[in-house]
Design a protein around this motif. Structure first.
Motif, PDB file in Angstrom:
ATOM      1  N   SER A 106      -5.175   0.481 -10.029  1.00 44.43           N
ATOM      2  CA  SER A 106      -5.482  -0.182  -8.763  1.00 44.43           C
ATOM      3  C   SER A 106      -4.358  -1.127  -8.382  1.00 44.43           C
ATOM      4  O   SER A 106      -3.495  -1.463  -9.189  1.00 44.43           O
TER       5      SER A 106
ATOM      6  N   ASN B 158      -3.537  -4.211  -8.337  1.00 41.46           N
ATOM      7  CA  ASN B 158      -3.923  -5.494  -8.900  1.00 41.46           C
ATOM      8  C   ASN B 158      -2.744  -6.470  -8.883  1.00 41.46           C
ATOM      9  O   ASN B 158      -1.658  -6.145  -8.384  1.00 41.46           O
TER      10      ASN B 158
ATOM     11  N   ASP C 120       0.831  -1.207   0.000  1.00 48.21           N
ATOM     12  CA  ASP C 120       0.000   0.000   0.000  1.00 48.21           C
ATOM     13  C   ASP C 120       0.867   1.259   0.000  1.00 48.21           C
ATOM     14  O   ASP C 120       0.547   2.250  -0.667  1.00 48.21           O
TER      15      ASP C 120
END
Length: 264
Positions: free
Chosen positions: A117, A119, A101
């Protein structure tokens, strides 16, 4: 890459505690320069970085990056092109977020990466990049950064900063809080990333040995001024005694910062 013209900074103007911290500095930083910055505490080193990054505004003078006047540009807009790493290993990462993150946020810094995103493809990319740190972090991508040691966090911060593709890298004593082994490791990564990514870099250090060993150019500050600026063969031939003698001949006084003198 960076041009400072007659740059000054005075704190508490028109008061009894008025103090000029930066005194009419003129300097041109070439693309690809790796400049080490040394000087006693209070010499103005961090203030100079704060001015370049936009954290504070100058009292007078101008700041140009790539020929563009950014003197009045706010810090968050300059951050698109400037990466900065601080002394505190905790400052460059979000403790309560996972490694992947943290790296995802970094990729969006400066809007140089498409908005995507987290992914499978991105996770694989992050794992591959983290592998170069040789710390086994590729198997800890879902752990919170708070579980890492100080050396691991600073190495991760360095990698994340490089991944954000800055034009300029400001290193503000980024190994000072690390033990010798981790400091050596982070400095090796620093040199590698700067060379590989062709970054223009300035590094504040209290380690005179590092100041001489690393980079193609060295500047010494004292009393808000740049008093020594050496590069090329002159820098390559420097030794710590020579550097101290240069200071003494210019300022006609002894270099009194024990931390610098003893950190060789």
């Amino acid at each position: 890459m960076i041009t400072l013209k007659c740059l000054t900074k005075t704190f508490n103007r028109d008061s009894a505690s008025e103090k000029q911290v930066i005194k009419s500095i003129d300097i041109h930083v070439n693309p690809g320069d790796f400049i080490t910055v040394i000087g006693s505490n209070g010499a103005g080193k961090t203030t100079l970085f704060n001015l370049i990054s936009g954290a504070i505004s100058p009292t007078s003078g101008s700041i140009l990056i790539r020929g563009n006047d950014v003197t009045t540009l706010p810090e968050y807009l300059r951050a698109k092109n400037i990466g900065r790493i601080f002394q505190d290993p905790l400052a460059g990462t979000a403790s309560n977020m996972t490694l992947e993150d943290n790296m995802m946020i970094t990729c969006k810094k400066g809007f140089k990466w498409p908005v995507i995103s987290l992914n499978k493809k991105m996770r694989q990319f992050f794992q591959k990049e983290v592998t170069c740190l040789d710390m086994g972090l590729e198997s800890r991508m879902k752990e919170n950064v708070s579980t890492l040691s100080g050396g691991q966090r600073q190495a991760l911060t360095l990698l994340m900063t490089v991944l954000s593709r800055p034009d300029i890298l400001l290193l503000d004593e980024h190994t000072a809080a690390l033990d010798p082994r981790n400091a050596t490791m982070v400095m090796a990564l620093t040199r590698r990333f700067i060379i590989e990514k062709k970054l223009t870099s300035l590094m504040i250090t209290h380690n005179m040995g590092h100041a001489i060993e690393f980079g193609n150019r060295l500047i010494m500050m004292d009393g808000g001024e740049i008093i020594i600026d050496v590069q090329g063969d002159t820098k390559k031939s420097l030794t710590i005694p020579k550097l101290i003698d240069m200071f003494g001949s210019i300022r006609n006084k002894t270099f009194e910062n024990d931390e610098v003198l003893l950190t060789t």
